[in-house]
Design a protein around this motif. Sequence first.
Motif, PDB file in Angstrom:
ATOM      1  N   PHE C  22       0.905  -0.421  -1.122  1.00  8.25           N
ATOM      2  CA  PHE C  22       2.313  -0.759  -0.927  1.00  8.25           C
ATOM      3  C   PHE C  22       3.026  -0.575  -2.249  1.00  8.25           C
ATOM      4  O   PHE C  22       2.434  -0.794  -3.301  1.00  8.25           O
ATOM      5  CB  PHE C  22       2.465  -2.229  -0.514  1.00  8.25           C
ATOM      6  N   ILE C  24       4.864  -2.105  -4.905  1.00  8.98           N
ATOM      7  CA  ILE C  24       5.146  -3.479  -5.337  1.00  8.98           C
ATOM      8  C   ILE C  24       5.592  -3.426  -6.787  1.00  8.98           C
ATOM      9  O   ILE C  24       4.923  -2.820  -7.624  1.00  8.98           O
ATOM     10  CB  ILE C  24       3.885  -4.365  -5.199  1.00  8.98           C
ATOM     11  N   VAL C  31      -3.402  -2.599  -2.101  1.00  6.87           N
ATOM     12  CA  VAL C  31      -3.674  -3.985  -1.757  1.00  6.87           C
ATOM     13  C   VAL C  31      -4.963  -4.076  -0.951  1.00  6.87           C
ATOM     14  O   VAL C  31      -5.505  -5.160  -0.762  1.00  6.87           O
ATOM     15  CB  VAL C  31      -2.497  -4.621  -0.996  1.00  6.87           C
ATOM     16  N   GLU C  50      -8.837 -15.605   0.783  1.00  6.76           N
ATOM     17  CA  GLU C  50      -7.635 -16.405   0.602  1.00  6.76           C
ATOM     18  C   GLU C  50      -6.397 -15.603   0.982  1.00  6.76           C
ATOM     19  O   GLU C  50      -6.440 -14.382   1.115  1.00  6.76           O
ATOM     20  CB  GLU C  50      -7.537 -16.843  -0.864  1.00  6.76           C
ATOM     21  N   GLY C  52      -3.235 -13.434   1.069  1.00 10.30           N
ATOM     22  CA  GLY C  52      -2.770 -12.347   0.223  1.00 10.30           C
ATOM     23  C   GLY C  52      -3.859 -11.420  -0.262  1.00 10.30           C
ATOM     24  O   GLY C  52      -3.598 -10.517  -1.047  1.00 10.30           O
ATOM     25  N   CYS C  53      -5.101 -11.603   0.219  1.00 15.09           N
ATOM     26  CA  CYS C  53      -6.172 -10.771  -0.322  1.00 15.09           C
ATOM     27  C   CYS C  53      -6.280  -9.449   0.430  1.00 15.09           C
ATOM     28  O   CYS C  53      -7.074  -8.591   0.045  1.00 15.09           O
ATOM     29  CB  CYS C  53      -7.501 -11.504  -0.292  1.00 15.09           C
ATOM     30  N   GLY C  54      -5.503  -9.265   1.491  1.00 17.87           N
ATOM     31  CA  GLY C  54      -5.479  -7.965   2.153  1.00 17.87           C
ATOM     32  C   GLY C  54      -6.166  -7.920   3.497  1.00 17.87           C
ATOM     33  O   GLY C  54      -6.417  -6.834   4.019  1.00 17.87           O
ATOM     34  N   LYS C  55      -6.445  -9.071   4.092  1.00 18.67           N
ATOM     35  CA  LYS C  55      -7.137  -9.080   5.382  1.00 18.67           C
ATOM     36  C   LYS C  55      -6.281  -8.438   6.475  1.00 18.67           C
ATOM     37  O   LYS C  55      -6.750  -7.552   7.208  1.00 18.67           O
ATOM     38  CB  LYS C  55      -7.475 -10.533   5.789  1.00 18.67           C
ATOM     39  N   SER C  56      -5.037  -8.898   6.567  1.00 12.40           N
ATOM     40  CA  SER C  56      -4.176  -8.356   7.624  1.00 12.40           C
ATOM     41  C   SER C  56      -3.937  -6.865   7.432  1.00 12.40           C
ATOM     42  O   SER C  56      -3.922  -6.101   8.392  1.00 12.40           O
ATOM     43  CB  SER C  56      -2.834  -9.078   7.644  1.00 12.40           C
ATOM     44  N   GLN C 105      -1.360 -14.041  14.314  1.00  9.20           N
ATOM     45  CA  GLN C 105      -1.340 -15.421  13.871  1.00  9.20           C
ATOM     46  C   GLN C 105      -0.240 -16.243  14.522  1.00  9.20           C
ATOM     47  O   GLN C 105      -0.433 -17.387  14.879  1.00  9.20           O
ATOM     48  CB  GLN C 105      -1.155 -15.412  12.352  1.00  9.20           C
ATOM     49  N   GLU C 188      -6.229 -14.346  12.293  1.00  8.28           N
ATOM     50  CA  GLU C 188      -5.965 -15.777  12.185  1.00  8.28           C
ATOM     51  C   GLU C 188      -5.397 -16.329  13.495  1.00  8.28           C
ATOM     52  O   GLU C 188      -4.292 -16.863  13.520  1.00  8.28           O
ATOM     53  CB  GLU C 188      -4.992 -16.040  11.040  1.00  8.28           C
TER      54      GLU C 188
HETATM   55  N1  LIG Z   1       5.078  -5.162   4.239  1.00 11.91           N
HETATM   56  C1  LIG Z   1       4.603  -5.344   2.993  1.00 11.91           C
HETATM   57  N2  LIG Z   1       5.328  -4.950   1.938  1.00 11.91           N
HETATM   58  C2  LIG Z   1       4.871  -5.116   0.669  1.00 11.91           C
HETATM   59  N3  LIG Z   1       3.700  -5.661   0.370  1.00 11.91           N
HETATM   60  C3  LIG Z   1       2.920  -6.086   1.374  1.00 11.91           C
HETATM   61  C4  LIG Z   1       3.334  -5.953   2.745  1.00 11.91           C
HETATM   62  N4  LIG Z   1       2.371  -6.463   3.521  1.00 11.91           N
HETATM   63  C5  LIG Z   1       1.403  -6.887   2.677  1.00 11.91           C
HETATM   64  N5  LIG Z   1       1.728  -6.666   1.400  1.00 11.91           N
HETATM   65  C6  LIG Z   1       0.918  -6.993   0.222  1.00 11.91           C
HETATM   66  O1  LIG Z   1      -0.411  -6.865   0.560  1.00 11.91           O
HETATM   67  C7  LIG Z   1      -1.158  -7.975   0.127  1.00 11.91           C
HETATM   68  C8  LIG Z   1      -2.111  -8.358   1.198  1.00 11.91           C
HETATM   69  O2  LIG Z   1      -1.392  -8.833   2.320  1.00 11.91           O
HETATM   70  P1  LIG Z   1      -2.102  -9.341   3.660  1.00 11.91           P
HETATM   71  O3  LIG Z   1      -0.996  -9.660   4.610  1.00 11.91           O
HETATM   72  O4  LIG Z   1      -3.090  -8.351   4.105  1.00 11.91           O
HETATM   73  O5  LIG Z   1      -2.820 -10.650   3.197  1.00 11.91           O
HETATM   74  P2  LIG Z   1      -3.721 -11.617   4.083  1.00 11.91           P
HETATM   75  O6  LIG Z   1      -5.041 -11.585   3.476  1.00 11.91           O
HETATM   76  O7  LIG Z   1      -3.583 -11.254   5.514  1.00 11.91           O
HETATM   77  O8  LIG Z   1      -3.057 -12.999   3.784  1.00 11.91           O
HETATM   78  P3  LIG Z   1      -2.670 -14.176   4.793  1.00 11.91           P
HETATM   79  O9  LIG Z   1      -3.845 -15.066   4.864  1.00 11.91           O
HETATM   80  O10 LIG Z   1      -1.520 -14.833   4.087  1.00 11.91           O
HETATM   81  O11 LIG Z   1      -2.277 -13.570   6.087  1.00 11.91           O
HETATM   82  C9  LIG Z   1      -0.197  -9.078  -0.172  1.00 11.91           C
HETATM   83  O12 LIG Z   1      -0.465  -9.606  -1.430  1.00 11.91           O
HETATM   84  C10 LIG Z   1       1.159  -8.418  -0.204  1.00 11.91           C
HETATM   85  O13 LIG Z   1       1.642  -8.410  -1.513  1.00 11.91           O
END
Ligand SMILES: Nc1ncnc2c1ncn2[C@@H]1O[C@H](COP(=O)(O)OP(=O)(O)OP(=O)(O)O)[C@@H](O)[C@H]1O
Lengths: 344, 321, 336
Positions: C22, C24, C31, C50, C52-56, C105, C188
């Motif tokens: 992404f 950023i 990510v 945790e 923000g680690c990139g799971k989604s 989620q 989630e």
């Molecule tokens: N649409 C987006 N635009 C910019 N950055 C993004 C976007 N989606 C995710 N990110 C970045 O990717 C990183 C990982 O996001 P992700 O949603 O995969 O985290 P996660 O592990 O699913 O966290 P959570 O438990 O909060 O859902 C985040 O730190 C965020 O900065």
Amino acid sequence: MEPHVLSNLITAALAILLAAALLRARRDPLWRGAGRELARRRPIAVSVVALYVLIAGLDSIAWVDGHAPGAKAESGTLQGQARSVIDRLFPADFQERSYSAPLATHELYGEEPLLHPGKHLLGTNMIGQDVLHLTLKGARVALVIGGLTSAIVIPLALLVGVSAGWVGGRLDDAVFFVMSTLASMPTLLLLIALIMALGTGTTQVCLALGITGWVGLARLVRAETFKIRELDYVQAARVLGTSELRIVWRHVVPNLMHLVLITFALLFSGLVLSEVMLSWLGIGIDGSWGRMIDQARSELSREPVIWWNLLASSTALFILILAVNQVADAVRDVLDPRTALEAL
Amino acid sequence: MIAYVLRRLVYGFATVLGVLLFLFFLFFLYASPEDIARRAIGEKAPPAAIEQWIANHGYDRPLVWNPEDPTDSLLVEHFRRMLTFDFGRSDADDVPIRQRLAEGAGPSLALMVPLFLFELLVSVTLGLFVATFRETYIDRAGVAICVFAMSVSILLYIIGGQYLVGRVLNWFPVSGWDASPSVIARFLALPVIVGVLASFGEQVRFYRTVFVEETARDYVRTARAKGCGDARVMWRHVLPNAMIPILTQVVVAIPFLFTGSILLESFFGIPGLGSMTVDAIQGNDFATLRVMVFIGSLLFILAQIATDVLYTLADPRVRLE
Amino acid sequence: MSEARARARELVLEVRDLSTSFPIDGARRRVVDRVSLEVAAGETLALVGESGCGKSVTALSAMRLVPKPGLVESGTIRIGGKDVRTLPVTEMRRVRGNDVSMIFQEPMTSLNPVQTCGAQVVEGIRLHHRVSNAEARRQAGALFSQVGIPDAEARLDAYPHQLSGGMRQRVMIAMALASRPRLLIADEPTTALDVTIQAQILELLRSLQRDLGMAILLITHDVGIVNELADRVAVMYAGRIAEEGPRRDVLGAPRHPYTQGLLRSLPGRAAPGERLEEIPGVVPPPSQWPSGCRFSNRCPIAFEPCDSIEPERTAVSAVHGVWCHAVARDLGASEP
Ligand SMILES: Nc1ncnc2c1ncn2[C@@H]1O[C@H](COP(=O)(O)OP(=O)(O)OP(=O)(O)O)[C@@H](O)[C@H]1O
Ligand SMILES: [Mg+2]
């Protein structure tokens, strides 16, 4: 007081105000960052707007040439009339008798030689005025429309919106009723009705534009004030017994400034375009681009076609509006975090 | 729901009264009948002529309060005429305004309804299209074109359209009017095209913003995850969810379907209510102007109530109370 | 799981070296960085980490649904053998909802608010099967009963806002099951629900998996859920996989200092009287991820190569891998 003296004074006052506002904004890191971001995103549009402001400013500073003792009155009869800096870019007697094409040496009709052959870059209009000169002077009219109207709209909307939002209750009900009444009338019709009743003229037209234009901003301000009133630190200040007026001045109004600026930027082009429509309806402002476009309307059906008047005025108008629109968009993106996030 | 609508109608009626009061202030108190007479028959008209004019137009009554007959004052008369849709006569030529309205409504509707529908279709479709390609060069180009188009005054579209289509290309009649069904389209084509051109920039940009905002929502991701294509996502999911802002935008336009387009009608010689307004401006016909403002706001208020009711159809979450 | 079976197992999801970026703070940042995952038919892989680690983003990459400025930069993704990254758009549409479904989620916002729940499930069915509206509706009713929505017929005509959060999540699951996918990605699925409802939804997922033989990629940051549902676990930290293997190995004998810290910080794990330990520091945002091992700036046992060289996979056993220099050193030292 002579009009040109008044104009000089107002211009000076505005220049000082602008400088003061810029200096203040420079000290606040938030505003400074926003300004830098704006210049980074839209350098051309910002410079174009600045150029128009400069032209309008130069056209607002005028003075009368003193009679040099013993000097003979010149052939032009402009003696005793105030001429602005912009006017002084052109010869004092820079007028022909009738139409002439750009850079022509003779009149369009009748083949009479011009007084200033080849000097009229954009030709002359029906009564022989230099079109370039008129177009430059239109910038002042356009900015006066936008500026004077905003000078009515912004304080009015702030006063009404903040007091309604802060005080609430009966006052708010009354304000809400007045606003919905005004908003229920179709804008252009209301504008026409107001100008018909108030009469034509720069002040009247701006007043009418102001009356139709303040409701939108006042609504935003009112809603935002409601929100700010409920914020913790504002509530805390109230509990501590800070005077209400002081809270409003220190905490509410500064938090509304971004709204005001966004609305001002968005409003501006609408105002100038409205005046163009009013000009066409015969109730516009003298010397505006709208007037020039209105006059040029019939010229397109002449033979040969007289296009320079229309081209000059509409291009000047278009460039200003385009630049203002772009700046307004950028201002909104920079200042409104919600849309800024969405743009990510 | 019914109670809500009733309450809205009562408030709407109050707003109408507010509008009438405002008009009274503007056209009777601020600009007195004398001013109006002077503008109608000339600044230098002899006092006798002015008095005659005032008497002829029924402006020779007490303004607000008539001690002899409380029902006989300009204020009462103003409210009575408007609220009974009598409207009185034109200040300019004594023709009953109602008759004028009846004559002008047809041409105005004939212009505005197709214009409105085309505009809606064009701008919603283009808005959806641009929003589908958000964050790409198509989107950026689309927005740039919109801002460009918005920055051109509607007058230039009209002048340009007339010049190009009417004179250079000779496609349509430049202006004129013939209401017979076989030729009416020829007279309407150019104004409708010009109208769409003049407004699409602002409209498309508005709808794009609405759609882009809506596309970022979670349910859109769900729809994609179950296998919907771009077009299906936009038309079946995003569009219905964007109905509220669209409805709001659409309903605001409804009063203008009747009051007509002042600029288009007078430019193209369409004898609708917009032209009538222009005549009223040029003829200092305050009576007609008052009526136009009144009708405009009346329609606006009704349209707003209708919008609220329509909201409940567009969004099951909306409850009126 | 025997090793023979592991080798022979049929993969429904196979992710190799996936990197997704992404923009950023003005730069493109990965990510998700060279992530590899496997989900075999019928099994549950828990992806833990945790916020923000990139799971989604990993899951969305697998669905080819990364939102716009985001970009899958490299790697291969196979769903049921189909290469997701090169599949034509229309083919990919057929994969989504058919071979793989996803639930999210936020049951509050993930359903279309202006369509009835029934209509949304019907759409899911009819996108993939040529059946009449009435037939699809009948199927939708059956799905509603299957996911335990009481009074299923009537609920078909309910709008999402008329249902509770748990019921909405059941609608999401019914929609996901519409085409009997072989893989369900659950991002989630219970985070937004309260505890009793969470348990119900997990139980539902478990029973559905048993009955339908569906594989699940379960994304969560709740180790308790992992314990209940997962066959295998992948721990993610700052866009990278830290540790991956069978649940018993990873939760029972974690090797990566991050996994160890994560487990120690769980309330249920600490012995009575023992203080809950926390990993020092916080997860940095993507723009501040260190260049070597992503965990190096918070790691209690970081040593010389950690902040400059990225660790590669070290096999603790045939099925248990760890991305850690310290583990590699220890294993390397003990093995020869
Ligand atoms: N649409 C987006 N635009 C910019 N950055 C993004 C976007 N989606 C995710 N990110 C970045 O990717 C990183 C990982 O996001 P992700 O949603 O995969 O985290 P996660 O592990 O699913 O966290 P959570 O438990 O909060 O859902 C985040 O730190 C965020 O900065
Ligand atoms: Mg997530």
